[in-house]
Design a protein around this motif. Structure first.
Motif, PDB file in Angstrom:
ATOM      1  N   ILE A   1      16.976  12.241   1.630  1.00  0.00           N
ATOM      2  CA  ILE A   1      15.749  11.458   1.711  1.00  0.00           C
ATOM      3  C   ILE A   1      15.918  10.484   2.872  1.00  0.00           C
ATOM      4  N   ARG A   2      14.984  10.491   3.802  1.00  0.00           N
ATOM      5  CA  ARG A   2      15.054   9.620   4.981  1.00  0.00           C
ATOM      6  C   ARG A   2      13.918   8.619   4.979  1.00  0.00           C
ATOM      7  N   ALA A   3      14.158   7.475   5.564  1.00  0.00           N
ATOM      8  CA  ALA A   3      13.108   6.477   5.779  1.00  0.00           C
ATOM      9  C   ALA A   3      12.814   6.455   7.270  1.00  0.00           C
ATOM     10  N   LEU A   4      11.563   6.672   7.632  1.00  0.00           N
ATOM     11  CA  LEU A   4      11.161   6.713   9.029  1.00  0.00           C
ATOM     12  C   LEU A   4      10.021   5.735   9.259  1.00  0.00           C
ATOM     13  N   ARG A   5       9.917   5.235  10.454  1.00  0.00           N
ATOM     14  CA  ARG A   5       8.855   4.311  10.822  1.00  0.00           C
ATOM     15  C   ARG A   5       7.559   5.075  11.112  1.00  0.00           C
ATOM     16  N   VAL A   6       6.454   4.587  10.586  1.00  0.00           N
ATOM     17  CA  VAL A   6       5.135   5.141  10.888  1.00  0.00           C
ATOM     18  C   VAL A   6       4.526   4.238  11.952  1.00  0.00           C
ATOM     19  N   THR A   7       4.156   4.798  13.082  1.00  0.00           N
ATOM     20  CA  THR A   7       3.678   3.977  14.201  1.00  0.00           C
ATOM     21  C   THR A   7       2.160   3.884  14.289  1.00  0.00           C
ATOM     22  N   ASN A   8       1.439   4.689  13.515  1.00  0.00           N
ATOM     23  CA  ASN A   8      -0.022   4.598  13.502  1.00  0.00           C
ATOM     24  C   ASN A   8      -0.481   3.858  12.256  1.00  0.00           C
ATOM     25  N   ASN A   9      -1.548   3.096  12.378  1.00  0.00           N
ATOM     26  CA  ASN A   9      -2.106   2.422  11.225  1.00  0.00           C
ATOM     27  C   ASN A   9      -2.754   3.453  10.305  1.00  0.00           C
ATOM     28  N   TRP A  10      -2.773   3.199   9.006  1.00  0.00           N
ATOM     29  CA  TRP A  10      -3.383   4.106   8.050  1.00  0.00           C
ATOM     30  C   TRP A  10      -3.931   3.300   6.886  1.00  0.00           C
ATOM     31  N   LEU A  11      -4.872   3.882   6.158  1.00  0.00           N
ATOM     32  CA  LEU A  11      -5.482   3.244   5.001  1.00  0.00           C
ATOM     33  C   LEU A  11      -5.073   3.993   3.740  1.00  0.00           C
ATOM     34  N   GLU A  12      -4.683   3.252   2.713  1.00  0.00           N
ATOM     35  CA  GLU A  12      -4.162   3.838   1.495  1.00  0.00           C
ATOM     36  C   GLU A  12      -5.101   4.864   0.863  1.00  0.00           C
ATOM     37  N   MET A  13      -6.379   4.589   0.839  1.00  0.00           N
ATOM     38  CA  MET A  13      -7.326   5.476   0.182  1.00  0.00           C
ATOM     39  C   MET A  13      -7.903   6.539   1.121  1.00  0.00           C
ATOM     40  N   GLU A  14      -7.388   6.645   2.343  1.00  0.00           N
ATOM     41  CA  GLU A  14      -7.865   7.645   3.300  1.00  0.00           C
ATOM     42  C   GLU A  14      -6.772   8.563   3.826  1.00  0.00           C
ATOM     43  N   VAL A  15      -5.533   8.107   3.840  1.00  0.00           N
ATOM     44  CA  VAL A  15      -4.456   8.868   4.469  1.00  0.00           C
ATOM     45  C   VAL A  15      -4.253  10.202   3.743  1.00  0.00           C
ATOM     46  N   ASN A  16      -3.950  11.246   4.505  1.00  0.00           N
ATOM     47  CA  ASN A  16      -3.617  12.547   3.948  1.00  0.00           C
ATOM     48  C   ASN A  16      -2.732  13.273   4.946  1.00  0.00           C
ATOM     49  N   TRP A  17      -2.321  14.482   4.641  1.00  0.00           N
ATOM     50  CA  TRP A  17      -1.377  15.210   5.498  1.00  0.00           C
ATOM     51  C   TRP A  17      -1.895  15.377   6.924  1.00  0.00           C
ATOM     52  N   LYS A  18      -3.187  15.538   7.103  1.00  0.00           N
ATOM     53  CA  LYS A  18      -3.745  15.786   8.436  1.00  0.00           C
ATOM     54  C   LYS A  18      -4.386  14.546   9.035  1.00  0.00           C
ATOM     55  N   TYR A  19      -4.114  13.384   8.507  1.00  0.00           N
ATOM     56  CA  TYR A  19      -4.723  12.091   8.918  1.00  0.00           C
ATOM     57  C   TYR A  19      -4.547  11.842  10.400  1.00  0.00           C
TER      58      TYR A  19
ATOM     59  N   PHE B   1       0.853  -1.182   0.000  1.00  0.00           N
ATOM     60  CA  PHE B   1       0.000   0.000   0.000  1.00  0.00           C
ATOM     61  C   PHE B   1       0.892   1.236   0.000  1.00  0.00           C
ATOM     62  N   ASP B   2       0.571   2.216  -0.836  1.00  0.00           N
ATOM     63  CA  ASP B   2       1.378   3.429  -0.841  1.00  0.00           C
ATOM     64  C   ASP B   2       0.521   4.644  -1.183  1.00  0.00           C
ATOM     65  N   ALA B   3       1.009   5.760  -0.772  1.00  0.00           N
ATOM     66  CA  ALA B   3       0.382   7.047  -1.060  1.00  0.00           C
ATOM     67  C   ALA B   3       1.456   8.101  -0.822  1.00  0.00           C
ATOM     68  N   TYR B   4       1.164   9.320  -1.181  1.00  0.00           N
ATOM     69  CA  TYR B   4       2.050  10.393  -0.740  1.00  0.00           C
ATOM     70  C   TYR B   4       1.220  11.485  -0.111  1.00  0.00           C
ATOM     71  N   LEU B   5       1.805  12.125   0.856  1.00  0.00           N
ATOM     72  CA  LEU B   5       1.133  13.177   1.622  1.00  0.00           C
ATOM     73  C   LEU B   5       1.659  14.514   1.139  1.00  0.00           C
ATOM     74  N   PHE B   6       0.764  15.427   0.849  1.00  0.00           N
ATOM     75  CA  PHE B   6       1.130  16.744   0.352  1.00  0.00           C
ATOM     76  C   PHE B   6       0.602  17.785   1.319  1.00  0.00           C
ATOM     77  N   SER B   7       1.507  18.580   1.880  1.00  0.00           N
ATOM     78  CA  SER B   7       1.043  19.657   2.749  1.00  0.00           C
ATOM     79  C   SER B   7       0.891  20.895   1.889  1.00  0.00           C
TER      80      SER B   7
END
Length: 105
Positions: free
Chosen positions: A87-105, A21-27
Motif C-alpha cells: 500500500i503506497r501513499a502518493l500525492r494528488v496534485t489536482n484539486n478534487w471534490l469529495e462528492m464528484e471524484v471518480n476513476w476518470k475525474y 474529505f475522502d472517497a475511493y476510486l474504483f476502476s
C-alpha cells in the motif's frame, strides 16, 4: 513513535471531521464513492483497482507556520487476499471534490 506509544499535544484540538474529505476510486467505472462508509484500496485482478483518496482543509494553519510532524493513520478491518499487498501513499496534485471524484475525474 515506537509501537504502542501514543502522545497527545494538548495545544491541538480536534473539533470535528468536517475538514477531512475522502472517497475511493474504483476502476473501470465512473461512479462517485464520496458518500460510501468504506475506504477501499488494492486490486482484485489486472483490471479491477480501488484507490483511496483523502484531502484535508489546512487553511486554518498560518502560511508562515512550520509543521514539524504529521501523522495520517488508517486501519485495515478486512483483507480479501492471502498474499501480502503493498500500500503506497502518493500525492494528488489536482484539486478534487469529495462528492464528484471518480476513476476518470
Amino acid at each position: 513513535l515506537p509501537s504502542g506509544q501514543v502522545t497527545f499535544d494538548p495545544s491541538i484540538e480536534i473539533i470535528d471531521t468536517s475538514d477531512v474529505f475522502d472517497a475511493y476510486l474504483f476502476s473501470p467505472d465512473t461512479i462517485n464513492r464520496g458518500s460510501d462508509t468504506i475506504f477501499a484500496v488494492g486490486s482484485s485482478n489486472a483490471t479491477i483497482h480501488n484507490r483511496g483518496i483523502t484531502k484535508y482543509d489546512l487553511s486554518d494553519i498560518p502560511s508562515n507556520a512550520t509543521i514539524t510532524a504529521a501523522v495520517d493513520s488508517h486501519y485495515c478491518n478486512s483483507v480479501s487476499a492471502t498474499t501480502a499487498r503493498i500500500i503506497r501513499a502518493l500525492r494528488v496534485t489536482n484539486n478534487w471534490l469529495e462528492m464528484e471524484v471518480n476513476w476518470k475525474y
